[in-house]
Design a protein around this motif. Structure first.
Motif, mmCIF file in Angstrom:
data_model
loop_
_atom_site.group_PDB
_atom_site.id
_atom_site.type_symbol
_atom_site.label_atom_id
_atom_site.label_comp_id
_atom_site.label_asym_id
_atom_site.label_seq_id
_atom_site.Cartn_x
_atom_site.Cartn_y
_atom_site.Cartn_z
ATOM 1 N N UNK A 107 0.861 -1.170 0.000
ATOM 2 C CA UNK A 107 0.000 0.000 0.000
ATOM 3 C C UNK A 107 0.908 1.233 0.000
ATOM 4 N N UNK A 108 1.204 1.725 -1.197
ATOM 5 C CA UNK A 108 2.128 2.844 -1.332
ATOM 6 C C UNK A 108 1.527 4.163 -0.849
ATOM 7 N N UNK A 109 0.221 4.217 -0.736
ATOM 8 C CA UNK A 109 -0.416 5.434 -0.227
ATOM 9 C C UNK A 109 -0.020 5.697 1.226
ATOM 10 N N UNK A 110 0.129 4.632 2.006
ATOM 11 C CA UNK A 110 0.549 4.819 3.400
ATOM 12 C C UNK A 110 1.970 5.381 3.484
ATOM 13 N N UNK B 138 3.287 7.374 1.240
ATOM 14 C CA UNK B 138 3.128 8.793 0.880
ATOM 15 C C UNK B 138 2.624 9.605 2.055
ATOM 16 N N UNK B 139 1.629 9.082 2.753
ATOM 17 C CA UNK B 139 1.089 9.812 3.907
ATOM 18 C C UNK B 139 2.099 9.903 5.045
ATOM 19 N N UNK B 140 2.930 8.886 5.194
ATOM 20 C CA UNK B 140 3.976 8.945 6.221
ATOM 21 C C UNK B 140 4.974 10.048 5.899
ATOM 22 N N UNK B 141 5.347 10.163 4.622
ATOM 23 C CA UNK B 141 6.240 11.252 4.216
ATOM 24 C C UNK B 141 5.596 12.617 4.416
ATOM 25 N N UNK B 142 4.333 12.724 4.055
ATOM 26 C CA UNK B 142 3.631 14.006 4.197
ATOM 27 C C UNK B 142 3.548 14.414 5.664
ATOM 28 N N UNK C 143 1.806 4.098 10.038
ATOM 29 C CA UNK C 143 1.530 3.980 8.600
ATOM 30 C C UNK C 143 2.585 3.128 7.900
ATOM 31 N N UNK C 144 3.837 3.272 8.305
ATOM 32 C CA UNK C 144 4.895 2.458 7.699
ATOM 33 C C UNK C 144 4.742 0.988 8.022
ATOM 34 N N UNK C 145 4.224 0.703 9.194
ATOM 35 C CA UNK C 145 4.001 -0.684 9.589
ATOM 36 C C UNK C 145 2.904 -1.339 8.759
ATOM 37 N N UNK C 146 1.987 -0.529 8.222
ATOM 38 C CA UNK C 146 0.876 -1.086 7.453
ATOM 39 C C UNK C 146 1.115 -1.034 5.943
ATOM 40 N N UNK C 147 2.345 -0.808 5.514
ATOM 41 C CA UNK C 147 2.623 -0.785 4.071
ATOM 42 C C UNK C 147 2.503 -2.181 3.482
#
Length: 125
Positions: free
Chosen positions: A62-65, A67-71, A119-123
């Motif tokens: 899940x690459x969206x997670x 992205x949200x972690x970076x944001x 969020x990184x854990x759920x990638x």
């Protein structure tokens, strides 16, 4: 000709002068410097978060997670750093106690970092 005034002339009300607390200015400056150093360190190590996707293929991540972690960590964390630095400087110029502002910013940054780790854990699904 002498002018006699039966009542004394009105005087301006007494306003106490706020003094700059040297210790507060020094501590606030040190805390802002520490906060900037910590943010730079976190932003540098966030560059390596993309390695969390090494073990997954196109359909299992899940690459969206990511992205949200970076944001959250970099963009929102940078905005928090900027706003707390400006607020602390304004408070110091107005001679108010300001050491709590960088501490609050560090706490918010820590919360953003914890959310980003979640969020990184759920990638990897």
């Amino acid at each position: 000709m002498t002018y006699y005034q039966p009542f004394p002339a009105p005087q301006a009300p007494f306003v106490p002068v706020r003094r700059s607390h040297t210790a507060d200015v020094v501590v606030t400056s040190m805390l802002i410097t520490t906060y900037v150093g910590g943010f730079v360190l976190v932003a540098f190590f966030s560059l390596f978060w993309v390695m969390g996707t090494d073990s997954c293929s196109y359909q299992t991540c899940n690459y969206d997670n990511l992205t949200w972690a970076y944001i959250l960590t970099d963009l929102v964390g940078g905005l928090v750093l900027l706003s707390t630095s400006i607020a602390a400087i304004v408070l110091m110029v107005r001679k108010h106690i300001a050491f709590w502002v960088p501490l609050l910013g560090m706490a918010v940054q820590l919360v953003l970092l914890v959310i980003s780790f979640g969020l990184l854990d759920s990638i990897v699904a």
